[in-house]
Motif scaffolding. Structure first.
Motif, PDB file in Angstrom:
ATOM      1  N   ASP A   1       0.815  -1.223   0.000  1.00 50.59           N
ATOM      2  CA  ASP A   1       0.000   0.000   0.000  1.00 50.59           C
ATOM      3  C   ASP A   1       0.847   1.271   0.000  1.00 50.59           C
ATOM      4  OD1 ASP A   1      -2.390  -1.369  -0.014  1.00 50.59           O
ATOM      5  OD2 ASP A   1      -2.725  -1.191   2.157  1.00 50.59           O
ATOM      6  N   PHE A   2       2.083   1.177   0.494  1.00 50.54           N
ATOM      7  CA  PHE A   2       2.920   2.369   0.632  1.00 50.54           C
ATOM      8  C   PHE A   2       3.990   2.484  -0.452  1.00 50.54           C
ATOM      9  CE2 PHE A   2       0.794   2.155   4.636  1.00 50.54           C
ATOM     10  CZ  PHE A   2       0.585   3.485   4.966  1.00 50.54           C
ATOM     11  N   ILE A   3       3.806   1.738  -1.533  1.00 54.31           N
ATOM     12  CA  ILE A   3       4.688   1.867  -2.693  1.00 54.31           C
ATOM     13  C   ILE A   3       4.185   3.028  -3.554  1.00 54.31           C
ATOM     14  CG2 ILE A   3       5.507   0.754  -4.804  1.00 54.31           C
ATOM     15  CD1 ILE A   3       5.155  -1.940  -3.260  1.00 54.31           C
ATOM     16  N   PRO A   4       5.003   4.058  -3.772  1.00 50.39           N
ATOM     17  CA  PRO A   4       4.548   5.208  -4.552  1.00 50.39           C
ATOM     18  C   PRO A   4       4.245   4.837  -6.004  1.00 50.39           C
ATOM     19  CG  PRO A   4       6.526   5.739  -3.278  1.00 50.39           C
ATOM     20  CD  PRO A   4       6.357   4.251  -3.228  1.00 50.39           C
ATOM     21  N   GLU A   5       3.473   5.678  -6.658  1.00 53.65           N
ATOM     22  CA  GLU A   5       3.147   5.489  -8.065  1.00 53.65           C
ATOM     23  C   GLU A   5       4.200   6.148  -8.946  1.00 53.65           C
ATOM     24  OE1 GLU A   5      -0.701   7.242  -8.445  1.00 53.65           O
ATOM     25  OE2 GLU A   5      -1.741   5.528  -7.531  1.00 53.65           O
ATOM     26  N   GLY A   6       4.141   5.848 -10.240  1.00 47.34           N
ATOM     27  CA  GLY A   6       4.991   6.512 -11.213  1.00 47.34           C
ATOM     28  C   GLY A   6       6.327   5.821 -11.425  1.00 47.34           C
TER      29      GLY A   6
ATOM     30  N   GLY B   1      12.302 -12.948  -4.051  1.00 47.84           N
ATOM     31  CA  GLY B   1      11.541 -12.010  -4.874  1.00 47.84           C
ATOM     32  C   GLY B   1      10.057 -12.006  -4.583  1.00 47.84           C
ATOM     33  N   PHE B   2       9.670 -12.569  -3.456  1.00 43.70           N
ATOM     34  CA  PHE B   2       8.258 -12.635  -3.067  1.00 43.70           C
ATOM     35  C   PHE B   2       7.649 -11.241  -2.958  1.00 43.70           C
ATOM     36  CE2 PHE B   2       5.065 -12.890   0.433  1.00 43.70           C
ATOM     37  CZ  PHE B   2       4.154 -13.727  -0.187  1.00 43.70           C
ATOM     38  N   VAL B   3       8.340 -10.332  -2.268  1.00 44.05           N
ATOM     39  CA  VAL B   3       7.860  -8.961  -2.145  1.00 44.05           C
ATOM     40  C   VAL B   3       8.176  -8.167  -3.408  1.00 44.05           C
ATOM     41  CG1 VAL B   3       8.080  -6.801  -0.832  1.00 44.05           C
ATOM     42  CG2 VAL B   3       7.941  -8.987   0.366  1.00 44.05           C
ATOM     43  N   THR B   4       9.264  -8.491  -4.073  1.00 44.21           N
ATOM     44  CA  THR B   4       9.612  -7.813  -5.323  1.00 44.21           C
ATOM     45  C   THR B   4       8.483  -7.918  -6.328  1.00 44.21           C
ATOM     46  OG1 THR B   4      11.843  -8.681  -4.909  1.00 44.21           O
ATOM     47  CG2 THR B   4      11.495  -7.482  -6.959  1.00 44.21           C
ATOM     48  N   GLU B   5       7.879  -9.090  -6.416  1.00 44.62           N
ATOM     49  CA  GLU B   5       6.740  -9.272  -7.314  1.00 44.62           C
ATOM     50  C   GLU B   5       5.593  -8.351  -6.926  1.00 44.62           C
ATOM     51  OE1 GLU B   5       6.417 -13.668  -8.914  1.00 44.62           O
ATOM     52  OE2 GLU B   5       6.741 -13.691  -6.737  1.00 44.62           O
ATOM     53  N   GLN B   6       5.392  -8.156  -5.647  1.00 51.98           N
ATOM     54  CA  GLN B   6       4.314  -7.284  -5.188  1.00 51.98           C
ATOM     55  C   GLN B   6       4.619  -5.814  -5.459  1.00 51.98           C
ATOM     56  OE1 GLN B   6       2.664  -8.506  -1.260  1.00 51.98           O
ATOM     57  NE2 GLN B   6       4.012 -10.271  -1.458  1.00 51.98           N
ATOM     58  N   ILE B   7       5.911  -5.464  -5.438  1.00 51.00           N
ATOM     59  CA  ILE B   7       6.305  -4.106  -5.812  1.00 51.00           C
ATOM     60  C   ILE B   7       5.902  -3.832  -7.255  1.00 51.00           C
ATOM     61  CG2 ILE B   7       8.257  -2.547  -6.211  1.00 51.00           C
ATOM     62  CD1 ILE B   7       9.726  -4.012  -3.943  1.00 51.00           C
ATOM     63  N   LEU B   8       6.247  -4.752  -8.142  1.00 53.30           N
ATOM     64  CA  LEU B   8       5.939  -4.561  -9.566  1.00 53.30           C
ATOM     65  C   LEU B   8       4.448  -4.649  -9.838  1.00 53.30           C
ATOM     66  CD1 LEU B   8       8.828  -6.512 -11.318  1.00 53.30           C
ATOM     67  CD2 LEU B   8       8.621  -4.059 -10.911  1.00 53.30           C
ATOM     68  N   SER B   9       3.742  -5.448  -9.061  1.00 47.66           N
ATOM     69  CA  SER B   9       2.294  -5.511  -9.217  1.00 47.66           C
ATOM     70  C   SER B   9       1.648  -4.186  -8.818  1.00 47.66           C
ATOM     71  CB  SER B   9       1.729  -6.654  -8.368  1.00 47.66           C
ATOM     72  OG  SER B   9       0.322  -6.720  -8.478  1.00 47.66           O
ATOM     73  N   ALA B  10       2.157  -3.587  -7.737  1.00 45.98           N
ATOM     74  CA  ALA B  10       1.624  -2.302  -7.278  1.00 45.98           C
ATOM     75  C   ALA B  10       2.036  -1.162  -8.191  1.00 45.98           C
ATOM     76  CB  ALA B  10       2.088  -2.018  -5.850  1.00 45.98           C
ATOM     77  N   ASN B  11       3.238  -1.264  -8.759  1.00 48.98           N
ATOM     78  CA  ASN B  11       3.748  -0.206  -9.644  1.00 48.98           C
ATOM     79  C   ASN B  11       4.623  -0.822 -10.731  1.00 48.98           C
ATOM     80  OD1 ASN B  11       4.912   1.944 -10.944  1.00 48.98           O
ATOM     81  ND2 ASN B  11       5.624   2.976  -9.105  1.00 48.98           N
TER      82      ASN B  11
END
Length: 221
Positions: free
Chosen positions: A34-39, A51-61
């Motif tokens: 939720d706290f990953i910025p956009e753009g 890369g479990f969270v890394t995938e979620q980073i790319l999914s969010a942005n």
């Protein structure tokens, strides 16, 4: 010196284990996301593992440019086999010694900093602060210890129950409790971690998620 690695030689099953070990994995990791910025942002992930969270980073942005650091080659090998992580820059090493050049919009880490001795954790928070661009954000999801031992006994019992509810075998849940006890000296209380963030230079700190021994801290530069 560091705390005991909980998942050494378990890279191939780490992701199945972690969603059973974390009391409420969807809420915990969802809060981080939720706290990953956009753009188009520059992201540094410390202790990125499989890369479990890394995938979620790319999914969010999907526009995020991500650099990952991890010291476990087996964990990195799992991450590098993932097709959706082919654009990620992976660095192998201890992030106390390996640090990429440049400034970042987001530095993120999960279930990692509690492995470090107290002084090293404080040092890394300073590096994180200094590596953030003005307006940048630090997100840390981790495990902590309460202020009093009597609280620990209650929270550990609750954690054990949640792991079993999540389908983790009793022997694995008992092993996690034993590892927490052995690593207890490395854990920060919520108060001490916030104090470390303040000393590192973060003036705006929030804690949007707490569930027993788990919490997510966000620091804004």
């Amino acid at each position: 010196m560091k705390g005991e690695e909980h998942f050494h030689e378990k890279a191939d099953v780490y992701e199945d284990l972690i969603v059973r070990i974390v009391s409420d994995a969807p809420a915990f990791f969802g809060t981080i996301a939720d706290f990953i910025p956009e753009g188009k942002i520059e992201v540094l992930e410390l202790g990125s593992g499989t890369g479990f969270v890394t995938e979620q980073i790319l999914s969010a942005n999907p526009q995020a440019k991500v650099t990952c650091i991890d010291m476990d080659p087996a964990m990195l090998a799992v991450a590098q086999r993932k097709e959706n992580l082919k654009t990620i820059a992976f660095l192998e090493g201890d992030f106390r010694e390996v640090w990429p050049d440049g400034m970042f919009d987001l530095v993120l880490t999960s279930l990692c900093l509690h492995h470090l001795p107290d002084d090293d954790r404080a040092m890394i928070l300073g590096h994180v602060h200094d590596a953030l661009k003005p307006g940048g954000r630090f997100v840390n999801g981790d495990v902590f210890r309460p202020e009093e031992i009597w609280e620990e006994k209650i929270l550990s019992a609750r954690w054990y129950h949640s792991m079993q509810t999540n389908g983790l075998p009793a022997v694995e849940a008992e092993s996690m409790l034993a590892k927490r006890e052995r690593n207890y000296q490395f854990l920060d209380t919520f108060t001490h971690f916030r104090e470390k963030m303040t000393r590192a230079g973060f003036e705006r700190i929030l804690c949007p998620y707490v569930d027993g021994i788990y919490a997510v801290f966000v620091g804004c530069r």
